[in-house]
Write an enzyme that holds these catalytic residues in place. Structure first.
Site, short mmCIF file in Angstrom:
data_model
loop_
_atom_site.label_atom_id
_atom_site.label_comp_id
_atom_site.label_asym_id
_atom_site.label_seq_id
_atom_site.Cartn_x
_atom_site.Cartn_y
_atom_site.Cartn_z
N TYR A 199 -15.43 -4.42 7.33
CA TYR A 199 -14.19 -3.82 8.01
C TYR A 199 -14.21 -4.13 9.20
O TYR A 199 -12.53 -4.00 9.60
CB TYR A 199 -14.44 -1.77 7.60
CG TYR A 199 -13.14 -0.99 8.34
CD1 TYR A 199 -11.95 -1.28 6.80
CD2 TYR A 199 -12.88 -0.67 9.14
CE1 TYR A 199 -11.06 -0.70 6.67
CE2 TYR A 199 -11.60 0.49 9.23
CZ TYR A 199 -10.34 0.42 8.45
OH TYR A 199 -8.83 0.65 8.59
N GLY A 229 0.85 -0.96 -0.20
CA GLY A 229 -0.13 0.65 0.16
C GLY A 229 0.91 1.42 -0.18
O GLY A 229 0.30 2.06 0.35
N LEU A 272 -2.80 -7.77 -4.36
CA LEU A 272 -3.03 -8.81 -2.82
C LEU A 272 -4.27 -8.88 -2.83
O LEU A 272 -4.61 -9.99 -2.01
CB LEU A 272 -2.37 -7.76 -1.81
CG LEU A 272 -1.46 -7.64 -1.92
CD1 LEU A 272 -0.79 -6.24 -0.28
CD2 LEU A 272 -0.36 -8.47 -1.84
#
Ligand SMILES: NC(=O)c1ccc[n+]([C@@H]2O[C@H](COP(=O)([O-])OP(=O)(O)OC[C@H]3O[C@@H](n4cnc5c(N)ncnc54)[C@H](O)[C@@H]3O)[C@@H](O)[C@H]2O)c1
Length: 259
Positions: free
Chosen positions: A153, A9, A43
């Site tokens: 999340y 990231g 990913l």
């Protein structure tokens, strides 16, 4: 010889700030991302995770010193499960053999204070069981309703923090001389949160849910500095800790119920 770190990231936000900080300090950084990175890998997929290892092995010459599993998504959708949990774990497990040649191998994961928020027990269970197909199927169901989509999340981050706690003291990590830890940021001003903290009113209402009495919303470099220390040569004994870098939200929400 400078240390070589892998940051996933790395094209944005916390990952970008971490890459820049490490480079300023003289480290070599192999950035991984979907774009604008030394290693371009997705990913979210098995192919992308395999490509990550092959490319990092090639670029590094087969030896790295530190892993920063940072890449993540915040959308209320199944890809968040694939990237935040299975992508992060694949990063750590698949790159771990490349740490073998390091004098001071280190690994850190970016979790979140969202692990303290409401989550879906069913999804957390499937994540903890390591069943990606079942976890994705559960996320599909949760994503259908706005009231449950937000649980995705938080569930990925709770399961990720738990994974770190369960793994850190094992032969693979502590037993191999590798400190494995996590950070749990509060609200950080990155592209991930930009739309949520655009106006004063939005910032105020978000801070009611994620209270940050110490200095409020943070810049990504704040997290980068902590990550860099956790993966530094200086860190010899921190093991399996989830370090909250959240301006105090953990303290406000959990008080003295944790030790
Ligand atoms: N910003 C916050 O307030 C905050 C708070 C707590 C935790 N976090 C966590 O910090 C980490 C970094 O977030 P950020 O705020 O810097 O977000 P960001 O959106 O600025 O950066 C995330 C990066 O991950 C990359 N990424 C996404 N999916 C990927 C994939 N499939 N393969 C490879 N790379 C992929 C993106 O391209 C992007 O560059 C995430 O794990 C996030 O959950 C952020």
């Amino acid at each position: 010889m400078p240390r070589t770190s892998v940051v996933t990231g790395a094209a944005s936000g916390i990952g970008k700030a971490t890459k820049e900080l490490l480079e300023q300090r003289g480290e070599r950084v192999i950035g991984v991302d979907l774009h604008d990175a030394e290693v371009v890998a997705d990913l979210a997929s098995a192919e992308g995770r395999a490509a990550l290892v092959d490319a990092v092995r090639k670029v590094s010459g087969g030896r790295i010193d530190a892993i920063y599993a940072n890449a993540g998504l915040a959308s209320a959708a199944p890809p968040t499960v694939a990237v935040n949990f299975f992508g992060a774990i694949a990063t750590l497990e698949k790159l771990r053999p490349l740490l073998k040649g390091s004098d001071a191998p280190r690994a850190v994961v970016v979790s979140s204070m969202a692990a303290l928020m409401a989550s879906d027990e069913e999804l957390v269970g499937r994540l903890t069981a390591g069943d990606e197909q079942a976890a994705m199927a559960r996320a599909e169901v949760l994503a259908k309703e706005p009231t449950t989509g937000g649980l995705i999340y938080c569930s990925t981050k709770l399961a990720l923090s738990r994974w770190v706690r369960r793994q850190a003291a094992t032969a693979d990590w502590a037993g191999a001389g590798i400190p494995l830890n996590a950070v749990a940021p509060g609200i950080i001003a990155t592209p991930m949160t930009a739309e949520m903290i655009d106006t004063e009113q939005e910032r105020e209402s978000l801070l009611k849910v994620v209270p940050m009495p110490l200095n409020g919303i943070a810049e990504p470099v704040v997290v980068a500095r902590l990550l860099a220390w956790l993966n530094s040569v200086e860190n010899t004994h921190l093991c399996g800790q989830i370090v909250y870098v959240d301006g105090g939200s953990d303290v406000v929400l959990r008080g003295d119920s944790v030790w």
